[in-house]
Design a protein around this motif. Structure first.
Motif, PDB file in Angstrom:
ATOM      1  N   ARG A  68       0.819  -1.216   0.000  1.00 42.96           N
ATOM      2  CA  ARG A  68       0.000   0.000   0.000  1.00 42.96           C
ATOM      3  C   ARG A  68       0.854   1.268   0.000  1.00 42.96           C
ATOM      4  N   LEU A  69       2.178   1.086  -0.080  1.00 43.45           N
ATOM      5  CA  LEU A  69       3.083   2.229   0.013  1.00 43.45           C
ATOM      6  C   LEU A  69       4.036   2.267  -1.190  1.00 43.45           C
ATOM      7  N   PRO A  70       3.505   2.524  -2.382  1.00 41.45           N
ATOM      8  CA  PRO A  70       4.336   2.485  -3.595  1.00 41.45           C
ATOM      9  C   PRO A  70       5.429   3.556  -3.639  1.00 41.45           C
ATOM     10  N   ASP A  71       5.295   4.607  -2.847  1.00 37.65           N
ATOM     11  CA  ASP A  71       6.285   5.692  -2.878  1.00 37.65           C
ATOM     12  C   ASP A  71       7.444   5.482  -1.914  1.00 37.65           C
ATOM     13  N   LEU A  72       7.338   4.478  -1.060  1.00 40.39           N
ATOM     14  CA  LEU A  72       8.353   4.279  -0.032  1.00 40.39           C
ATOM     15  C   LEU A  72       9.685   3.870  -0.664  1.00 40.39           C
ATOM     16  N   ARG A  73      10.764   4.547  -0.246  1.00 40.13           N
ATOM     17  CA  ARG A  73      12.088   4.295  -0.831  1.00 40.13           C
ATOM     18  C   ARG A  73      13.133   3.928   0.211  1.00 40.13           C
ATOM     19  N   LEU A  74      12.867   4.239   1.471  1.00 43.38           N
ATOM     20  CA  LEU A  74      13.836   3.946   2.535  1.00 43.38           C
ATOM     21  C   LEU A  74      13.103   3.697   3.836  1.00 43.38           C
ATOM     22  N   VAL A  75      13.571   2.680   4.575  1.00 41.51           N
ATOM     23  CA  VAL A  75      13.070   2.405   5.917  1.00 41.51           C
ATOM     24  C   VAL A  75      14.249   2.499   6.882  1.00 41.51           C
ATOM     25  N   VAL A  76      14.065   3.260   7.939  1.00 41.42           N
ATOM     26  CA  VAL A  76      15.068   3.361   8.997  1.00 41.42           C
ATOM     27  C   VAL A  76      14.448   2.825  10.272  1.00 41.42           C
ATOM     28  N   THR A  77      15.174   1.961  10.974  1.00 40.56           N
ATOM     29  CA  THR A  77      14.699   1.458  12.254  1.00 40.56           C
ATOM     30  C   THR A  77      15.746   1.724  13.308  1.00 40.56           C
ATOM     31  N   THR A  78      15.315   2.076  14.504  1.00 44.37           N
ATOM     32  CA  THR A  78      16.270   2.209  15.589  1.00 44.37           C
ATOM     33  C   THR A  78      16.706   0.811  16.013  1.00 44.37           C
ATOM     34  N   GLY A  79      18.005   0.647  16.263  1.00 52.38           N
ATOM     35  CA  GLY A  79      18.559  -0.657  16.556  1.00 52.38           C
ATOM     36  C   GLY A  79      18.956  -1.373  15.282  1.00 52.38           C
ATOM     37  N   MET A  80      19.677  -2.464  15.431  1.00 49.66           N
ATOM     38  CA  MET A  80      20.155  -3.218  14.267  1.00 49.66           C
ATOM     39  C   MET A  80      19.410  -4.538  14.088  1.00 49.66           C
ATOM     40  N   ARG A  81      18.253  -4.660  14.738  1.00 51.34           N
ATOM     41  CA  ARG A  81      17.417  -5.851  14.546  1.00 51.34           C
ATOM     42  C   ARG A  81      15.979  -5.410  14.704  1.00 51.34           C
ATOM     43  N   ASN A  82      15.106  -5.814  13.784  1.00 45.51           N
ATOM     44  CA  ASN A  82      13.689  -5.473  13.890  1.00 45.51           C
ATOM     45  C   ASN A  82      12.872  -6.574  13.239  1.00 45.51           C
ATOM     46  N   ALA A  83      12.365  -7.477  14.081  1.00 41.00           N
ATOM     47  CA  ALA A  83      11.603  -8.619  13.586  1.00 41.00           C
ATOM     48  C   ALA A  83      10.252  -8.227  13.026  1.00 41.00           C
ATOM     49  N   ALA A  84       9.828  -6.972  13.243  1.00 42.19           N
ATOM     50  CA  ALA A  84       8.521  -6.517  12.763  1.00 42.19           C
ATOM     51  C   ALA A  84       8.579  -6.024  11.317  1.00 42.19           C
ATOM     52  N   ILE A  85       9.769  -5.987  10.732  1.00 42.43           N
ATOM     53  CA  ILE A  85       9.922  -5.558   9.342  1.00 42.43           C
ATOM     54  C   ILE A  85      10.140  -6.783   8.463  1.00 42.43           C
ATOM     55  N   ASP A  86       9.398  -6.872   7.373  1.00 42.68           N
ATOM     56  CA  ASP A  86       9.584  -7.952   6.407  1.00 42.68           C
ATOM     57  C   ASP A  86      10.751  -7.558   5.492  1.00 42.68           C
ATOM     58  N   LEU A  87      11.952  -7.993   5.875  1.00 44.90           N
ATOM     59  CA  LEU A  87      13.145  -7.600   5.128  1.00 44.90           C
ATOM     60  C   LEU A  87      13.131  -8.150   3.699  1.00 44.90           C
ATOM     61  N   GLU A  88      12.614  -9.355   3.530  1.00 40.73           N
ATOM     62  CA  GLU A  88      12.569  -9.945   2.196  1.00 40.73           C
ATOM     63  C   GLU A  88      11.665  -9.126   1.270  1.00 40.73           C
ATOM     64  N   ALA A  89      10.498  -8.729   1.789  1.00 42.03           N
ATOM     65  CA  ALA A  89       9.579  -7.921   0.987  1.00 42.03           C
ATOM     66  C   ALA A  89      10.206  -6.572   0.641  1.00 42.03           C
ATOM     67  N   CYS A  90      10.948  -6.002   1.571  1.00 39.47           N
ATOM     68  CA  CYS A  90      11.630  -4.737   1.286  1.00 39.47           C
ATOM     69  C   CYS A  90      12.684  -4.920   0.203  1.00 39.47           C
ATOM     70  N   ARG A  91      13.440  -6.013   0.293  1.00 38.93           N
ATOM     71  CA  ARG A  91      14.465  -6.273  -0.738  1.00 38.93           C
ATOM     72  C   ARG A  91      13.839  -6.433  -2.103  1.00 38.93           C
ATOM     73  N   GLU A  92      12.710  -7.142  -2.174  1.00 45.61           N
ATOM     74  CA  GLU A  92      12.035  -7.341  -3.454  1.00 45.61           C
ATOM     75  C   GLU A  92      11.625  -6.015  -4.085  1.00 45.61           C
ATOM     76  N   ARG A  93      11.347  -5.041  -3.244  1.00 46.50           N
ATOM     77  CA  ARG A  93      10.911  -3.729  -3.737  1.00 46.50           C
ATOM     78  C   ARG A  93      12.061  -2.744  -3.877  1.00 46.50           C
ATOM     79  N   GLY A  94      13.286  -3.218  -3.576  1.00 39.65           N
ATOM     80  CA  GLY A  94      14.443  -2.343  -3.680  1.00 39.65           C
ATOM     81  C   GLY A  94      14.496  -1.279  -2.607  1.00 39.65           C
ATOM     82  N   ILE A  95      13.881  -1.562  -1.461  1.00 38.00           N
ATOM     83  CA  ILE A  95      13.851  -0.600  -0.361  1.00 38.00           C
ATOM     84  C   ILE A  95      14.920  -0.979   0.667  1.00 38.00           C
ATOM     85  N   PRO A  96      15.974  -0.190   0.811  1.00 35.52           N
ATOM     86  CA  PRO A  96      16.960  -0.496   1.845  1.00 35.52           C
ATOM     87  C   PRO A  96      16.369  -0.266   3.230  1.00 35.52           C
TER      88      PRO A  96
END
Length: 316
Positions: A68-96
């Motif tokens: 639902r977020l086609p404009d999203l280009r970057l995600v920043v999370t505090t800390g170096m681990r966040n199990a609530a983020i689907d990292l694979e889905a972000c990679r598929e969309r080219g979102i670091p």
């Protein structure tokens, strides 16, 4: 990329994200959301945003929401681990997905605040004093009792050192803990069942994953003595919450100090909110001035690096 990308900071409960770092140095339009949002409201808040800044695991960012977020280009999370983020889905969309540094000291310190609060009945005695009553309970001792650590990583090791300073007998177990590693931290490695059976204070410090989810269940709680206390500043999913509530209700556990919950914020009416055997805090483990300054300063660095075309601290 648009001239001034829109950057939305979510779940800034205290409204301090823009005071602990200089966001004005970035050519972005920064918006802050203080209240916790449901998925639909999150999608609305992030609509049109190129950058989303998440506070730890407060807001899940899964595949369905990302769709639902086609404009999203970057995600920043505090800390170096966040199990609530689907990292694979972000990679598929080219979102670091970029993280930040995080201190291990604050959650270790809060662990001891809960331990001491429980054993010395700090909250009920403070309330009684405010009501005009002088001394109503007899506190428990730490010296000579057993601190049992389920997990002996960076945070667990800090908790162990304080336990030793209180003259406690400190023991530990985790799936891959060795005698050498335990000795290095100044504790004794014991078997899994022995850890629970010996505990006067059981403190949890494991990473939540497939093999550790529910690692403290009905059986493990049954191994604890009725005089024992459980403290969890790690992840709620490590404990079978229904089994824990039964143990507390039935007096099979003296008390629990909890900073993490299956649903956060903890819903109104949840029995853990005002349980007489529970000392609960609203996930404050990492919430300190120094840590917030570290979080948001690094978040600004993450956004700046991404704008320069070289994202840093990417989560994999």
């Amino acid at each position: 990329m648009v001239a001034n990308p829109r950057c939305v900071i979510l779940d800034d409960y205290q409204g301090v994200a823009t005071t602990y770092a200089d966001w004005s140095a970035l050519p972005v339009d920064v918006e802050v959301v203080r209240e916790h949002l449901d998925p639909d409201a999150t999608a609305a808040a992030l609509a049109g945003a190129e950058v989303a800044v998440l506070m730890r695991e407060r807001t899940p960012l899964g595949r369905e929401l990302l769709d639902r977020l086609p404009d999203l280009r970057l995600v920043v999370t505090t800390g170096m681990r966040n199990a609530a983020i689907d990292l694979e889905a972000c990679r598929e969309r080219g979102i670091p997905v970029c993280g930040t540094e995080s201190s291990k000291s604050p959650p270790a310190e809060l662990t001891w605040a809960l331990v001491l609060g429980l054993l010395r009945h700090v909250v009920p005695e403070s309330r009684a004093l405010a009501a005009g009553v002088w001394q109503t309970t007899v506190g428990g001792d730490l010296a000579g009792r057993t601190l049992a650590l389920l997990g002996l990583g960076a945070i667990g090791s800090r908790v162990a050192r304080v336990g030793a300073a209180f003259e406690m007998d400190v023991v530990a177990w985790s799936p891959h803990l060795t005698d050498a590693r335990a000795a290095e931290a100044g504790v004794r490695r014991v078997g899994r069942d022995e850890l629970f059976a010996r505990a006067d204070v059981l403190s949890l410090h494991l990473v939540l994953g497939e093999t550790t989810r529910g690692i403290v269940g009905e059986r493990e709680l049954g191994l604890l003595r009725p005089s024992a206390y459980l403290v969890n500043t790690s992840r709620a999913g490590l404990v079978d919450s229904a089994a824990l509530l039964r143990a507390l209700d039935e007096g099979r556990l003296a008390g629990a100090g909890l900073d993490v919950f299956e649903t956060e914020p903890l819903p109104p009416g949840d029995p853990l909110r005002d349980h007489p055997r529970v000392l609960a805090t609203p996930h404050l483990g990492y919430v300190t001035e120094a840590n917030y300054r570290r979080f948001f300063t690094a978040a600004v660095e993450d956004v700046a690096a991404w704008l320069a075309g070289s994202p840093v601290r990417e989560l994999r």
